[in-house]
Design an enzyme around this catalytic site. Structure first.
Site, short mmCIF file in Angstrom:
data_model
loop_
_atom_site.label_atom_id
_atom_site.label_comp_id
_atom_site.label_asym_id
_atom_site.label_seq_id
_atom_site.Cartn_x
_atom_site.Cartn_y
_atom_site.Cartn_z
N ASP A 1 -11.26 -2.93 8.03
CA ASP A 1 -10.52 -4.02 8.67
C ASP A 1 -11.24 -4.47 9.94
O ASP A 1 -11.31 -5.67 10.24
CB ASP A 1 -9.10 -3.56 9.02
CG ASP A 1 -8.41 -2.89 7.86
OD1 ASP A 1 -8.74 -1.72 7.56
OD2 ASP A 1 -7.57 -3.54 7.22
N ARG B 1 0.83 -1.20 0.00
CA ARG B 1 0.00 0.00 0.00
C ARG B 1 0.87 1.26 0.00
O ARG B 1 0.50 2.27 -0.58
CB ARG B 1 -0.91 0.01 1.23
CG ARG B 1 -2.11 -0.91 1.10
CD ARG B 1 -3.20 -0.54 2.11
NE ARG B 1 -4.32 -1.48 2.02
CZ ARG B 1 -4.50 -2.52 2.82
NH1 ARG B 1 -3.63 -2.78 3.78
NH2 ARG B 1 -5.55 -3.32 2.66
N HIS C 1 -17.65 -7.49 19.46
CA HIS C 1 -17.04 -6.18 19.68
C HIS C 1 -15.54 -6.34 19.68
O HIS C 1 -14.98 -6.98 20.58
CB HIS C 1 -17.54 -5.58 20.99
CG HIS C 1 -19.03 -5.57 21.04
ND1 HIS C 1 -19.79 -4.82 20.16
CD2 HIS C 1 -19.92 -6.27 21.78
CE1 HIS C 1 -21.07 -5.05 20.38
NE2 HIS C 1 -21.18 -5.92 21.37
N HIS D 1 -3.75 1.31 8.36
CA HIS D 1 -4.53 0.43 7.47
C HIS D 1 -3.50 -0.23 6.56
O HIS D 1 -3.12 0.32 5.54
CB HIS D 1 -5.55 1.25 6.66
CG HIS D 1 -6.20 0.48 5.54
ND1 HIS D 1 -6.93 -0.66 5.73
CD2 HIS D 1 -6.21 0.70 4.19
CE1 HIS D 1 -7.38 -1.10 4.57
NE2 HIS D 1 -6.95 -0.31 3.61
N ARG E 1 -14.13 -6.53 8.87
CA ARG E 1 -13.66 -7.86 8.45
C ARG E 1 -13.34 -8.72 9.67
O ARG E 1 -13.64 -9.90 9.72
CB ARG E 1 -12.39 -7.73 7.59
CG ARG E 1 -12.64 -7.34 6.15
CD ARG E 1 -11.31 -7.17 5.42
NE ARG E 1 -11.51 -6.77 4.03
CZ ARG E 1 -10.78 -5.86 3.38
NH1 ARG E 1 -9.78 -5.24 3.99
NH2 ARG E 1 -11.05 -5.57 2.13
N VAL F 1 -4.02 5.01 2.94
CA VAL F 1 -5.01 5.94 3.45
C VAL F 1 -4.52 6.81 4.61
O VAL F 1 -4.88 7.98 4.71
CB VAL F 1 -6.32 5.20 3.78
CG1 VAL F 1 -6.18 4.30 4.99
CG2 VAL F 1 -7.47 6.17 3.94
N1 LIG Z 1 -9.16 2.66 2.08
C1 LIG Z 1 -9.43 1.43 1.66
O1 LIG Z 1 -9.75 0.54 2.46
C2 LIG Z 1 -9.36 1.16 0.19
C3 LIG Z 1 -9.94 0.01 -0.37
C4 LIG Z 1 -9.88 -0.18 -1.76
C5 LIG Z 1 -9.21 0.74 -2.55
N2 LIG Z 1 -8.65 1.84 -1.97
C6 LIG Z 1 -7.94 2.84 -2.77
O2 LIG Z 1 -8.90 3.62 -3.47
C7 LIG Z 1 -8.28 4.20 -4.61
C8 LIG Z 1 -9.13 3.95 -5.85
O3 LIG Z 1 -9.12 2.59 -6.18
P1 LIG Z 1 -9.89 2.07 -7.48
O4 LIG Z 1 -9.84 0.60 -7.45
O5 LIG Z 1 -11.20 2.73 -7.56
O6 LIG Z 1 -8.96 2.64 -8.64
P2 LIG Z 1 -9.36 2.97 -10.13
O7 LIG Z 1 -8.10 3.04 -10.87
O8 LIG Z 1 -10.44 2.05 -10.59
O9 LIG Z 1 -10.05 4.41 -10.02
C9 LIG Z 1 -9.34 5.57 -9.78
C10 LIG Z 1 -10.14 6.70 -10.41
O10 LIG Z 1 -9.53 7.94 -10.04
C11 LIG Z 1 -9.62 8.78 -11.17
N3 LIG Z 1 -8.67 9.88 -11.07
C12 LIG Z 1 -7.33 9.84 -11.25
N4 LIG Z 1 -6.83 11.08 -11.11
C13 LIG Z 1 -7.86 11.90 -10.84
C14 LIG Z 1 -7.98 13.30 -10.61
N5 LIG Z 1 -6.92 14.11 -10.62
N6 LIG Z 1 -9.21 13.81 -10.38
C15 LIG Z 1 -10.29 13.01 -10.37
N7 LIG Z 1 -10.24 11.68 -10.57
C16 LIG Z 1 -9.02 11.15 -10.82
C17 LIG Z 1 -9.39 7.88 -12.35
O11 LIG Z 1 -9.86 8.44 -13.56
C18 LIG Z 1 -10.19 6.65 -11.92
O12 LIG Z 1 -11.52 6.73 -12.37
C19 LIG Z 1 -6.88 3.56 -4.67
O13 LIG Z 1 -5.95 4.44 -4.08
C20 LIG Z 1 -7.03 2.33 -3.82
O14 LIG Z 1 -5.80 1.85 -3.31
C21 LIG Z 1 -8.74 2.07 -0.64
#
Ligand SMILES: NC(=O)c1ccc[n+]([C@@H]2O[C@H](COP(=O)([O-])OP(=O)(O)OC[C@H]3O[C@@H](n4cnc5c(N)ncnc54)[C@H](O)[C@@H]3O)[C@@H](O)[C@H]2O)c1
Ligand SMILES: NC(=O)c1ccc[n+]([C@@H]2O[C@H](COP(=O)([O-])OP(=O)(O)OC[C@H]3O[C@@H](n4cnc5c(N)ncnc54)[C@H](O)[C@@H]3O)[C@@H](O)[C@H]2O)c1
Ligand SMILES: NC(=O)c1ccc[n+]([C@@H]2O[C@H](COP(=O)([O-])OP(=O)(O)OC[C@H]3O[C@@H](n4cnc5c(N)ncnc54)[C@H](O)[C@@H]3O)[C@@H](O)[C@H]2O)c1
Ligand SMILES: NC(=O)c1ccc[n+]([C@@H]2O[C@H](COP(=O)([O-])OP(=O)(O)OC[C@H]3O[C@@H](n4cnc5c(N)ncnc54)[C@H](O)[C@@H]3O)[C@@H](O)[C@H]2O)c1
Lengths: 311, 311, 311, 311
Positions: free
Chosen positions: D146, D86, D166, D173, D149, D120
């Site tokens: 998490d 990550r 709980h 993360h 899960r 994150v």
């Molecule tokens: N916090 C969590 O638990 C968790 C879980 C899953 C994914 N994520 C994270 O979420 C993020 C998105 O994942 P995803 O699978 O949707 O990726 P993805 O590649 O499918 O989507 C990313 C989107 O962001 C857009 N984007 C890129 N630059 C941009 C900008 N400047 N302005 C607006 N939009 C922009 C892209 O066009 C795309 O549509 C990743 O960083 C991933 O690691 C976090």
């Protein structure tokens, strides 16, 4: 989203319970002139809060806790007694309203007022005059419930879900209310396809009976349980949802007439579009000549009463 | 999913309204010995159906319309009067139950019975003896509501949502009920981290007051409004949801004790896992010695009453 | 309430996510021929379960985990490609269905089959022939979504909530689908009050454009994002809700025609009443002569395709 | 209630679909740098609107349609690839954020920012520095998922509903996240009643495996379906609900540490009270010495990364 209910009798409490369960407000203030009973009701309601989406529930008045509420629901008044006509309640209720509304004008000047007390069309009109609010922000529950009862009875007779039956009750919420047979339909199929006069007489009897059951439903319930509460609680919740969710739904609420069908300066129910500003628009239905006459008659009855009142 | 409510007084009606709004059953049958009032209530409830997810609502009895129901909720009985102890109601209610349960055994032999009438622990035990049902299928609403009140008061004092407060009231639903301070916590932080005896005396007073408010809540409400209804309606709905959705949630319902903490052959509340089969399992909590003593005391009080009854 | 979804591509997954969030089933089994991806999807979906009402979610097949399901939703198949007509997909999909349906007949003989794969009218008819199920239990998603798009566009143009617009798209889910202007109305007010031919030509153009936008919506979306998924997921959920809640709602699902409007032995969409038994009844609308001709044309197009298939 | 989602990839779309179905906003604006695909997604989502409570859904940017939003959810960025840690994603994502946040500061100066992009904790901290927002209004989705899960796996092993379990996952993360065994309990019964060191070694193995499954869940799903989306969509919805409903719920979101457990000037997850103002309060848990060490280790790992970045 902040609401106030004024008058926590049978109807106000059914409204409160339903509004809380259906999570319509962030904050709900309950006002009544019987403080001890009200305190008990609020304790009872609030102990149920852990089981549902929480609402901030308070005892209070529009002048303090209820200040700047978005919606003020008024169910204060005297319940209809067995055999009593809705219109005979009026003088007693107008006086109660005068006191209540002075504070609403002062402390919730931008609120939408939802009038439930009977006779609801007269009370809505009185509220309009007393408050000077724009007519879009004074709404009576009107025939929303009658329309629901109508659909529900039609649906039952036809073995269909009530949501697929489209039919309205308009006019006075009371003895002169009008069933709009000319446009009533089930999923697009008209119930009276070629005019009332072309129905066989047993068909006319059958449909007339449904109309009479709708009109007399409140009397029948009051005769059995002393008052009505649950259905009007759900109808009121439905109107509140149309407002707070700004859904632009069409509901047969009571509101000010301004010339449509030749009727003006009286409140009665016709289909209106409701959103977060209150009444957005009034729907101009094509009525049959007979229906239009009945609606005008309903207006005349209400006008006769209203002009006898000092407001 | 078919349910029956027997006894449509204040409590039964609050249950019915909440169960309908929250769409818990496909079919709901209402049974009471006052047919005219009941007919009025059902008319009122059913006219509200177009505003919510529809339930097939019927007036009837377990012997006919209610046959083979999944859940039978019994709220029949006599309401607690101002000042009356919960236990003094018992003889009157047992006799009512004998009549009701004969039909439940015959026509709903596989149902889960949910006892709400007071004194709820005694009525639950009596229901078990009279029906001969397995103990998993006879559930009393017990201290589910008291636990909710407890969480709700703690949450209020701490400015936290009640769903993040974890704390139980166990034992009798009544004067001898026990607050489990030793494990009460807010998001994992214990409220009494080092034992009750290590609290400052003003902290003890503060927490004791919360316990007393929980225990006396029903009395306080009855004093103000004559009975309690809304919160127990929502608590009952919550138990029904745990059953029909088979959620395996833990709730402090009343049920038969079989030796845990040295207590057996009496019904009282401790945390139990509920699913569509009824009580799936009883949670074995580590109580403080003091809490265990209080629970055993609660059991003794209930046993003393139960043995005076002829069942 | 047990459901199976067969085919967890874009559409199947949108259905699954929506059905889980809206808590439609107690048990949901997902079947696909790509086991590793499916396993990942199920892990992802199931980790979200603590945030919503829990459903028992399983990977499996109708032959095992899905045995005796109440509803089998089939979205397996090949997605429509940019520019590809819905009807050209058919041969590939029929072969996939033959394999799938052999097991449905064997292990879920009493289920309702909900066909979503395209061309949905042909696939629904094929499913009927292959399974030999009664026609009440084979339902195609048909023009439920087109009808929703139609209402939604009309509502937008008129600044009204879509739930107050009553209008249908019937016939083939595809290029020959028919907009029923003659009965389209907003809260009872007809959109075309005096027949299509009496509209001004700019009014005709305006309304024709709405119809074309509805018909071409899928193409427009596919051109932009490669496939359609979210709206059909919600439409499918709506049909499932009508079934599991036995709501007797009217929906324009695809089903077998048996002579109405002179059309038989083909599946297409007209308003039908849905409940827990599947299609309860077909609504006999009074169409304008022009609408009736267009519907018959839609039927002829579908028949021409169907007779070229070996089933 | 107005929201914006920035970044409509797999995660953003799952968030949007869930937020629409669960009716969390009155108005929702979707912003992405791929306008054609986004237009298709919005067409698809909006055609489903007639089946659910309507939300005013728009394509746009924070600078125009999204102005003065209450909540800005950022999921823009690059998805984690198979095998990629990550933390390695960070530089690419920081640059994307700088552009996005300049407009958020300008046009939504009072909004709460909900950071979902990975890593994150680092992205949350970067957002705090770049915007200069008060720490209460910058929230990372952190270990909310998490924790879910974790509860979900524990619940499954014990045959209990996840809502009665709980237990928390705190810290980063990511790979250094910490399971709080010392307070994990099922309905008040501790899972590790006498300290980890007093567990039998097979019990330790069993519980360790659950922790590892939680930590590696994302990797496992990404290996099978390429990315994770549905669960994070529901987790994000849950955080949004806590904010818009001002529920004061406790959630393990990521936020700024200010000395608790000797940790400061870094963002990581510990239980925090959330309401409509954002983070209201941080819960001070009594950790075991081992858990505290692990949490400090998690903080050190994050600090080491953060100081390598130019922000
Ligand atoms: N916090 C969590 O638990 C968790 C879980 C899953 C994914 N994520 C994270 O979420 C993020 C998105 O994942 P995803 O699978 O949707 O990726 P993805 O590649 O499918 O989507 C990313 C989107 O962001 C857009 N984007 C890129 N630059 C941009 C900008 N400047 N302005 C607006 N939009 C922009 C892209 O066009 C795309 O549509 C990743 O960083 C991933 O690691 C976090
Ligand atoms: N619109 C409808 O379809 C519909 C349906 C049912 C009842 N109603 C009407 O609703 C009203 C209430 O009916 P109910 O059965 O609840 O009556 P109720 O007698 O049970 O309750 C009336 C309540 O108003 C309170 N009240 C009186 N004066 C007040 C004041 N100045 N300020 C605040 N509260 C005050 C009373 O204390 C009491 O609690 C009646 O007018 C009844 O006719 C309308
Ligand atoms: N468990 C709790 O936490 C809790 C809370 C509140 C009330 N209660 C109890 O619930 C019960 C009902 O309280 P209430 O306020 O609704 O009382 P109520 O007097 O308003 O209603 C009792 C109803 O039972 C009906 N009834 C009597 N005998 C019957 C029979 N043989 N068959 C069918 N119906 C019969 C009566 O006609 C009446 O409608 C009381 O025992 C009360 O103490 C329990
Ligand atoms: N009725 C409508 O309104 C409507 C709307 C959109 C899409 N569709 C149709 O839905 C279908 C699916 O579309 P999609 O976009 O999800 O396609 P997709 O290619 O994303 O998914 C199809 C899925 O079916 C699976 N599959 C193939 N053969 C199978 C078998 N024998 N058993 C089980 N699974 C099998 C594939 O592995 C894949 O996961 C298409 O036919 C499409 O035209 C219908």
């Amino acid at each position: 989203r902040k609401g106030v209910i004024i008058g926590l009798g049978q109807v106000g409490l059914a409204c409160a319970y339903s509004l809380l369960i259906q999570d319509c407000f962030d904050e709900l203030v309950l006002q009544d002139i019987a403080p001890e009973k009200l305190e008990g009701e609020i304790m009872d309601l609030s102990h149920g809060m852990p089981f549902i989406s929480p609402t901030d529930l308070k005892m209070g008045t529009v002048a303090e806790e209820g200040k700047d509420a978005d919606i003020v629901i008024i169910t204060a008044g005297v319940a209809q007694r067995e055999g009593e006509s809705r219109l005979s309640l009026v003088e007693r209720n107008i006086n109660i309203y005068k006191k209540i509304l002075a504070d609403v004008v002062k402390y919730c000047p931008d609120s939408i007022i939802l009038v439930v007390s009977n006779p609801v069309d007269i009370m809505t009109h009185a509220t309009l005059k007393i408050t000077g609010f724009p007519s879009s922000r004074v709404i009576g529950s009107g025939t929303v419930l009658d329309t629901a009862r109508f659909r529900s009875l039609l649906a039952k007779e036809m073995g269909i879900d009530a949501r697929s039956v489209h039919a309205y009750i308009i006019g006075e919420h009371g003895d002169s209310e009008v069933a709009l047979w000319s446009m009533a339909n089930v999923g697009g199929v008209k119930i009276v396809p070629h005019g009332w006069e072309n129905l066989a007489s047993d068909e006319q009897d059958f449909l007339s009976k449904i109309y009479h059951n709708v009109k007399n439903a409140a009397y029948e319930i009051i005769r059995r349980k002393g008052s009505t509460s649950y259905a009007i609680g759900l109808a009121t919740t439905d109107i509140v949802k149309a407002i707070v969710n700004s859904q632009e739904r069409i509901l047969t609420v009571s509101g000010l007439m301004k010339g449509m069908y030749g009727i003006d300066d009286i409140c009665l129910s016709i289909p209106r579009v409701i959103n977060e500003k209150g009444i957005l628009q009034t729907i101009n239905l094509t009525l049959s000549p007979e229906e239009e006459k009945l609606l005008q008659n309903s207006a005349t009855i209400l006008k006769d009463i209203f002009k006898q009142l000092k407001i």
